[in-house]
Scaffold this motif. Structure first.
Motif, PDB file in Angstrom:
ATOM      1  N   ILE A  37       1.168  -1.171  -0.258  1.00 55.45           N
ATOM      2  CA  ILE A  37      -0.065   0.139   0.311  1.00 55.45           C
ATOM      3  C   ILE A  37       1.266   1.122   0.198  1.00 55.45           C
ATOM      4  CG2 ILE A  37      -1.776   1.526   1.962  1.00 55.45           C
ATOM      5  CD1 ILE A  37      -2.913  -1.238   2.010  1.00 55.45           C
ATOM      6  N   VAL A  38       0.342   2.312  -0.753  1.00 60.19           N
ATOM      7  CA  VAL A  38       1.696   3.064  -0.785  1.00 60.19           C
ATOM      8  C   VAL A  38       0.573   4.797  -0.276  1.00 60.19           C
ATOM      9  CG1 VAL A  38       2.366   3.291  -3.064  1.00 60.19           C
ATOM     10  CG2 VAL A  38       0.071   4.098  -3.108  1.00 60.19           C
ATOM     11  N   LYS A  39       1.737   5.295   0.598  1.00 59.47           N
ATOM     12  CA  LYS A  39       1.072   6.480   1.358  1.00 59.47           C
ATOM     13  C   LYS A  39       0.848   7.719   0.182  1.00 59.47           C
ATOM     14  CE  LYS A  39       2.939   5.728   5.475  1.00 59.47           C
ATOM     15  NZ  LYS A  39       1.765   3.829   6.042  1.00 59.47           N
ATOM     16  N   ALA A  40      -0.014   8.893   1.509  1.00 63.97           N
ATOM     17  CA  ALA A  40      -0.604   9.771   0.570  1.00 63.97           C
ATOM     18  C   ALA A  40       0.844  10.104  -0.264  1.00 63.97           C
ATOM     19  CB  ALA A  40      -1.255  10.787   1.165  1.00 63.97           C
ATOM     20  N   LYS A  41       0.127  11.143  -1.213  1.00 62.77           N
ATOM     21  CA  LYS A  41       1.560  12.029  -1.687  1.00 62.77           C
ATOM     22  C   LYS A  41       0.786  13.678  -2.285  1.00 62.77           C
ATOM     23  CE  LYS A  41       4.522  11.349  -6.093  1.00 62.77           C
ATOM     24  NZ  LYS A  41       3.666  12.913  -6.890  1.00 62.77           N
ATOM     25  N   GLY A  42       0.955  14.438  -1.616  1.00 62.72           N
ATOM     26  CA  GLY A  42       1.291  15.889  -2.534  1.00 62.72           C
ATOM     27  C   GLY A  42      -0.426  16.284  -2.477  1.00 62.72           C
ATOM     28  N   GLU A  43      -0.570  17.303  -3.281  1.00 56.84           N
ATOM     29  CA  GLU A  43      -2.239  17.919  -3.172  1.00 56.84           C
ATOM     30  C   GLU A  43      -3.060  17.505  -4.457  1.00 56.84           C
ATOM     31  OE1 GLU A  43      -1.817  21.824  -1.435  1.00 56.84           O
ATOM     32  OE2 GLU A  43      -1.713  21.094   0.492  1.00 56.84           O
ATOM     33  N   LEU A  44      -2.999  16.050  -4.302  1.00 56.59           N
ATOM     34  CA  LEU A  44      -3.322  15.608  -5.514  1.00 56.59           C
ATOM     35  C   LEU A  44      -5.298  15.927  -5.339  1.00 56.59           C
ATOM     36  CD1 LEU A  44      -2.050  12.477  -6.413  1.00 56.59           C
ATOM     37  CD2 LEU A  44      -1.821  14.234  -7.248  1.00 56.59           C
ATOM     38  N   SER A  45      -5.393  15.860  -6.899  1.00 54.71           N
ATOM     39  CA  SER A  45      -7.249  15.694  -6.898  1.00 54.71           C
ATOM     40  C   SER A  45      -7.320  14.729  -6.569  1.00 54.71           C
ATOM     41  CB  SER A  45      -7.670  15.781  -8.495  1.00 54.71           C
ATOM     42  OG  SER A  45      -7.352  15.154  -9.289  1.00 54.71           O
ATOM     43  N   TYR A  46      -8.986  15.047  -6.518  1.00 51.13           N
ATOM     44  CA  TYR A  46     -10.010  13.476  -5.576  1.00 51.13           C
ATOM     45  C   TYR A  46      -9.603  12.123  -7.063  1.00 51.13           C
ATOM     46  CZ  TYR A  46     -13.588  10.514  -4.226  1.00 51.13           C
ATOM     47  OH  TYR A  46     -14.210   9.467  -3.210  1.00 51.13           O
ATOM     48  N   ALA A  47      -9.984  12.437  -8.208  1.00 48.60           N
ATOM     49  CA  ALA A  47      -9.165  10.693  -9.506  1.00 48.60           C
ATOM     50  C   ALA A  47      -7.994  11.110  -8.781  1.00 48.60           C
ATOM     51  CB  ALA A  47      -9.852  11.560 -10.524  1.00 48.60           C
ATOM     52  N   ALA A  48      -7.409  11.917  -9.374  1.00 53.65           N
ATOM     53  CA  ALA A  48      -5.925  11.819  -9.402  1.00 53.65           C
ATOM     54  C   ALA A  48      -5.118  11.198  -8.088  1.00 53.65           C
ATOM     55  CB  ALA A  48      -5.245  13.250  -9.377  1.00 53.65           C
ATOM     56  N   SER A  49      -5.714  11.309  -7.249  1.00 51.93           N
ATOM     57  CA  SER A  49      -5.282  10.271  -5.615  1.00 51.93           C
ATOM     58  C   SER A  49      -6.313   8.945  -5.929  1.00 51.93           C
ATOM     59  CB  SER A  49      -5.417  11.114  -5.018  1.00 51.93           C
ATOM     60  OG  SER A  49      -6.599  10.973  -4.242  1.00 51.93           O
ATOM     61  N   PHE A  50      -6.892   9.449  -6.043  1.00 51.01           N
ATOM     62  CA  PHE A  50      -7.161   7.223  -5.773  1.00 51.01           C
ATOM     63  C   PHE A  50      -6.123   6.880  -7.506  1.00 51.01           C
ATOM     64  CE2 PHE A  50      -9.425   3.958  -9.655  1.00 51.01           C
ATOM     65  CZ  PHE A  50      -8.959   2.970  -8.363  1.00 51.01           C
ATOM     66  N   LEU A  51      -5.877   7.520  -8.645  1.00 54.26           N
ATOM     67  CA  LEU A  51      -4.986   6.254  -9.387  1.00 54.26           C
ATOM     68  C   LEU A  51      -3.488   7.020  -9.177  1.00 54.26           C
ATOM     69  CD1 LEU A  51      -5.891   7.719 -12.664  1.00 54.26           C
ATOM     70  CD2 LEU A  51      -6.459   6.058 -11.817  1.00 54.26           C
ATOM     71  N   TYR A  52      -3.578   7.028  -8.511  1.00 57.68           N
ATOM     72  CA  TYR A  52      -2.237   7.039  -7.474  1.00 57.68           C
ATOM     73  C   TYR A  52      -1.967   6.447  -6.460  1.00 57.68           C
ATOM     74  CZ  TYR A  52       1.894   8.272  -4.657  1.00 57.68           C
ATOM     75  OH  TYR A  52       3.054   8.129  -4.202  1.00 57.68           O
ATOM     76  N   TYR A  53      -3.107   5.935  -5.417  1.00 60.15           N
ATOM     77  CA  TYR A  53      -3.433   5.689  -4.829  1.00 60.15           C
ATOM     78  C   TYR A  53      -3.652   3.573  -5.081  1.00 60.15           C
ATOM     79  CZ  TYR A  53      -3.958   8.139  -1.007  1.00 60.15           C
ATOM     80  OH  TYR A  53      -3.634   8.975   0.517  1.00 60.15           O
ATOM     81  N   ALA A  54      -4.051   3.673  -6.474  1.00 56.54           N
ATOM     82  CA  ALA A  54      -4.413   2.672  -7.234  1.00 56.54           C
ATOM     83  C   ALA A  54      -3.008   2.019  -7.282  1.00 56.54           C
ATOM     84  CB  ALA A  54      -4.810   2.582  -7.943  1.00 56.54           C
TER      85      ALA A  54
END
Ligand SMILES: CC(C)(COP(=O)(O)OP(=O)(O)OC[C@H]1O[C@@H](n2cnc3c(N)ncnc32)[C@H](O)[C@@H]1OP(=O)(O)O)[C@@H](O)C(=O)NCCC(=O)NCCS
Length: 385
Positions: free
Chosen positions: A152-169
């Motif tokens: 599982i990856v940790k949170a990164k910066g100030e991404l939008s909702y959709a971008a943060s999902f893609l990053y976490y995924a």
């Protein structure tokens, strides 16, 4: 409404046609093929807005000012952190649990960290709603990493909702076009009338249970293949068919056996689903970009054949026909498609639960008793044959 004594009781299987609540949140026009959130057409929102704004619109009833949007996003940031032990549940459920089982368990688990969960005031339940919405990208993303056998990856910066999902995924910086496509997919899934999962969330909130419970009910209801699971199956079918020239024979065989073709037909839309229209153009784009052209061409051929054969019965592609292909082309695993549906729908579920709560009435329909009325005499278990 009660029937008078000599009137036959009204019974609608599956509650078809029964009006169960009033709402100002969303409108599905099945004859004209329109989807409207609080007066805004879905096409207008997809062209101009983003998921965060649509979420605010559903929850608060109007589009936010710039300050309100900043404050809403600040709340997302404040609430987005997931308790370590909740992440532990995701790890423990591991690769083999169905992601919807994991998702419903972790949403239910979040309530155990909230000492105010039973305060049923609108303000408190709205706080819970926003806190769950804020956590969904990390939860669904972490479940995707886990079923992929990845950390599982940790949170990164100030991404939008959709971008943060893609990053976490995926653990990668998301491509801006893929982010726009995911953002659009989430917007078009955000609300859709009195569907089964929305209804189950209302039944739960009507008991004055909390939004965690209502959302857990909704996720459990979405799990079924007649509701949230169709896009995974539609993709499987497109992949099985594999090339446009095989589509005719494959579909003819299914139709002859009276099998349902996944990703087609809808209880409400009897014309082309407006959400499928929006997704189709993105499916075309992304399949080209990711070398999945044949997949799109096959899907396009399936659509052409199905409309020829069943269009006059009102059978057209629905939202699930192209969404699975899009997520797959982005490198996401098919088992995560239904949780992505939940990631979008979370705003609609919670907005409708809050709306219902403001004018609450416990759901308590009746069942028509068709069994024996007796009275039968009781026979002891020792003498029963
Ligand atoms: C969504 C669904 C349950 C709606 O079902 P419904 O409201 O009962 O459908 P209708 O009553 O309008 O169906 C009319 C006719 O078309 C047929 N039909 C409906 N959807 C069909 C499909 N996907 N493939 C083949 N035939 C279909 C029905 O069997 C019925 O045939 P009949 O007239 O010979 O009895 C159904 O279309 C379905 O199962 N679709 C596949 C699953 C899916 O994509 N679900 C996601 C929905 S967003």
């Amino acid at each position: 409404m009660e029937n008078s004594k000599d009137q036959k009781p009204v019974f609608a299987r599956g509650l078809e046609g029964v009006i169960a609540a009033e709402t100002e949140i969303g409108f599905v026009d099945g004859q004209e093929g329109r989807l409207v959130y609080r007066g805004y057409d879905i096409n207008v929102l997809c062209e101009n807005s983003n998921y965060e704004e649509v979420s605010y619109l559903l929850i608060y009833g109007k589009l936010p000012t710039r300050d309100q949007m900043t404050e809403y996003i600040n709340q997302f940031r404040k609430y987005s952190e997931i308790p370590e032990s909740t992440m532990g549940i995701i790890r423990n459920f591991g690769k083999d649990a169905h992601p919807m089982i994991t998702l419903r368990t972790v949403i239910s688990n979040l309530a155990s960290y909230d000492s105010q969960e039973s305060d049923s005031s609108i303000e408190n339940q709205r706080r819970i709603a926003i806190s769950i919405i804020a956590k969904m990208p990390a939860l669904v993303g972490a479940i995707h990493r886990t079923i992929n056998g990845q950390e599982i990856v940790k949170a990164k910066g100030e991404l939008s909702y959709a971008a943060s999902f893609l990053y976490y995924a995926t653990g990668k910086n998301p491509d801006p076009v893929e982010t726009k496509i995911m953002d659009t997919a989430l917007m078009i899934h955000a609300d859709h009338g009195m569907n089964a999962s929305t209804f189950s969330s209302l039944v739960t909130i009507s008991t004055l249970a909390d939004i965690y419970s209502a959302t857990t009910s909704a996720v459990s209801t979405l799990k079924g293949p007649l509701h949230g699971g169709a896009n995974e199956r539609a993709l499987k079918m497109i992949m099985d068919i594999a090339s446009p020239d095989k589509a005719e024979a494959y579909l003819a065989a299914m139709i002859a056996k009276k099998e349902k073709i996944m990703g087609f037909g809808h209880r409400v839309y009897k014309v082309y689903d407006p959400r499928a229209k929006i997704l189709k153009k993105y499916a075309s784009y992304i399949s080209e970009k990711t070398d999945q052209k044949t997949l799109f061409q096959t899907a396009n051929k399936i659509e052409e054949i199905m409309i020829n054969k069943l269009g006059e019965k009102g059978i057209f592609p629905n939202v699930d026909f192209y969404s699975g292909m899009i997520y797959y082309s982005m490198g996401l695993k098919p088992e995560i498609f239904t949780p992505i549906f939940a990631l979008g729908r979370i705003s609609g579920w919670t907005a409708r639960s809050l709306e219902y709560l403001q004018n609450n009435r416990l759901f308590r329909p009746k069942a028509l008793y068709v069994g024996e009325k007796g009275p039968k005499s009781y026979i002891s278990i020792h003498e029963r044959q």
